[in-house]
Scaffold this motif. Structure first.
Motif, PDB file in Angstrom:
ATOM      1  N   LYS A 225       0.974  -1.456  -0.564  1.00 56.13           N
ATOM      2  CA  LYS A 225       0.188   0.303  -0.124  1.00 56.13           C
ATOM      3  C   LYS A 225       1.048   1.290   0.462  1.00 56.13           C
ATOM      4  O   LYS A 225       1.493   1.193   0.663  1.00 56.13           O
ATOM      5  N   GLN A 227       0.117   5.474  -0.025  1.00 60.01           N
ATOM      6  CA  GLN A 227      -1.297   6.580   0.942  1.00 60.01           C
ATOM      7  C   GLN A 227      -1.372   8.065   0.398  1.00 60.01           C
ATOM      8  O   GLN A 227       0.002   8.324   0.842  1.00 60.01           O
ATOM      9  N   SER A 229      -2.360  11.959   0.326  1.00 66.30           N
ATOM     10  CA  SER A 229      -3.324  12.530   1.259  1.00 66.30           C
ATOM     11  C   SER A 229      -4.273  13.151   0.524  1.00 66.30           C
ATOM     12  O   SER A 229      -4.364  13.164  -0.980  1.00 66.30           O
ATOM     13  N   SER A 235       2.440   9.930   2.005  1.00 66.51           N
ATOM     14  CA  SER A 235       1.646  10.468   3.217  1.00 66.51           C
ATOM     15  C   SER A 235       2.478   9.056   3.645  1.00 66.51           C
ATOM     16  O   SER A 235       2.819   9.349   4.445  1.00 66.51           O
ATOM     17  N   TRP A 237       4.382   4.727   2.771  1.00 68.44           N
ATOM     18  CA  TRP A 237       4.406   3.211   1.912  1.00 68.44           C
ATOM     19  C   TRP A 237       4.964   2.256   2.206  1.00 68.44           C
ATOM     20  O   TRP A 237       5.591   2.525   3.496  1.00 68.44           O
ATOM     21  N   ASP A 249      -6.910  -4.045   2.266  1.00 66.47           N
ATOM     22  CA  ASP A 249      -6.504  -2.257   2.399  1.00 66.47           C
ATOM     23  C   ASP A 249      -5.937  -2.882   1.129  1.00 66.47           C
ATOM     24  O   ASP A 249      -5.912  -1.631   0.333  1.00 66.47           O
ATOM     25  N   HIS A 250      -4.815  -3.059   0.917  1.00 64.68           N
ATOM     26  CA  HIS A 250      -4.339  -3.409  -0.621  1.00 64.68           C
ATOM     27  C   HIS A 250      -4.736  -3.498  -1.287  1.00 64.68           C
ATOM     28  O   HIS A 250      -4.860  -2.586  -2.296  1.00 64.68           O
ATOM     29  N   GLN A 253      -6.835  -0.210  -2.036  1.00 64.09           N
ATOM     30  CA  GLN A 253      -5.785   0.802  -3.024  1.00 64.09           C
ATOM     31  C   GLN A 253      -5.419   0.409  -4.482  1.00 64.09           C
ATOM     32  O   GLN A 253      -5.784   0.975  -4.831  1.00 64.09           O
ATOM     33  N   ASP A 257      -7.177   3.430  -6.551  1.00 61.02           N
ATOM     34  CA  ASP A 257      -4.974   4.190  -7.903  1.00 61.02           C
ATOM     35  C   ASP A 257      -5.718   3.530  -9.215  1.00 61.02           C
ATOM     36  O   ASP A 257      -5.858   4.632  -9.988  1.00 61.02           O
TER      37      ASP A 257
END
Length: 322
Positions: A225, A227, A229, A235, A237, A249-250, A253, A257
């Motif tokens: 993941k 991230q 902001s 913010s 990784w 979550d991955h 994401q 993305d």
């Protein structure tokens, strides 16, 4: 008298010319500073770098952009955004530089990039090491074709004091969590996975290769993941996948993305990614290959997993494993 007047005229003209040059230089310097300040203060630089990092890491099969220097973006007087960044792979616990990324985006134009690889070998392709077997497109698993032994023979000849990068394909489409569960008995870490998103099944690709073993296709890469902001500032990784931390979550994401890319970026392949996005939203994230790294003796044990096949050996480094 005439010669003196001519000389004075020439001096005045020279002074005026120098003043014009100085004024133009001053205007250029102010303009150049203003556009740089504007791009940094308004977040356009961060958005451009997010664009570069996301597009490259999701399409370049496990290459990782050096995010420690991710503030290194520039804008030309013609408003073209440019950056040069290192790309690397995780081999053991080292980040091994494998090339340099050159990216640019003209005002209102497409993002374009190239990667200058630092490959120490001629005629050795590492950019897309996974095989999508035709059986997977038909919803079947691969029942024949025993484990290829080339990579495993190479591993068997390496001394214990080495770590390496190993690629493998899967005999059936699997969730990322299932792949991590299969790997959990070994002292290895997964760094990326090849995502199946309907290619050659729900839509056709313009560029791919086929053989008796299957297809080598452009694909999306599931990465640990990363991230950003709301204002596109990087913010955090992650370096590796972790089963303990969860994989959902991955996956979420990845879909977020791809949706962000297709909505905000002009780039080659965006139409294919729109098809991929629709497939992922409908079917979820399934993978057909993965990259792992770890001690060579642990990597060698992966031949015991009947689900893994099509092994390929990547980079090798001296021991650097906790």
């Amino acid at each position: 008298m005439i010669n003196r007047m001519t000389w004075r005229t020439r001096v005045k003209e020279l002074i005026y010319a120098l003043l014009v040059v100085l004024i133009l230089f001053f205007i250029y310097a102010v303009y150049n500073s203003a556009i740089h300040i504007y791009h940094y203060k308004t977040g356009l630089n961060d958005k451009f770098l997010r664009t570069v990092i996301t597009t490259v890491e999701l399409h370049e099969s496990g290459l990782i952009v050096d995010k420690r220097s991710s503030s290194l973006g520039e804008v030309t007087p013609f408003l073209t955004q440019k950056t040069n960044l290192k790309v690397y792979k995780n081999v053991g616990e080292w980040q091994v530089i494998v090339g340099e990324l050159h990216a640019k985006k003209q005002l209102g134009g497409k993002l374009t990039y190239s990667i200058e690889e630092l490959n120490p070998y001629l005629n050795r392709e590492e950019r897309n090491p996974y095989i999508l077997n035709s059986a997977l497109l038909e919803g079947r698993g691969i029942k024949d074709d025993p484990h290829p032994t080339g990579a495993m023979n190479q591993l068997g000849r390496l001394e214990d004091g080495n770590v390496a990068e190993l690629f493998f394909s899967l005999r059936t489409l699997r969730s990322p969590e299932e792949v991590l569960e299969l790997l959990s008995d070994y002292d290895v870490k997964a760094t990326s996975m090849a995502v199946f998103a309907g290619e050659l099944k729900d839509f056709k690709l313009g560029n791919y290769s086929s053989s008796s073993a299957g297809h080598t296709i452009p694909h999306l890469t599931l990465r640990p993941k990363v991230q950003f902001s709301d204002n596109h500032f990087l913010s955090s990784w992650h370096t590796f996948f972790s089963l303990d931390a969860g994989i959902t979550d991955h996956e979420q994401q990845l879909i977020a993305d791809v949706e962000w890319m297709t909505n905000n970026i002009k780039y080659n392949g965006v139409d294919d990614d729109k098809h991929r996005l629709a497939y992922l939203k409908k079917n979820g994230v399934l993978v057909y290959g993965a990259t792992v790294t770890g001690p060579v003796r642990e990597l060698e044990k992966l031949k015991e997993e009947s689900e893994f096949w099509g092994f390929r050996l990547g980079r090798i480094e001296v021991w650097n494993w906790s």
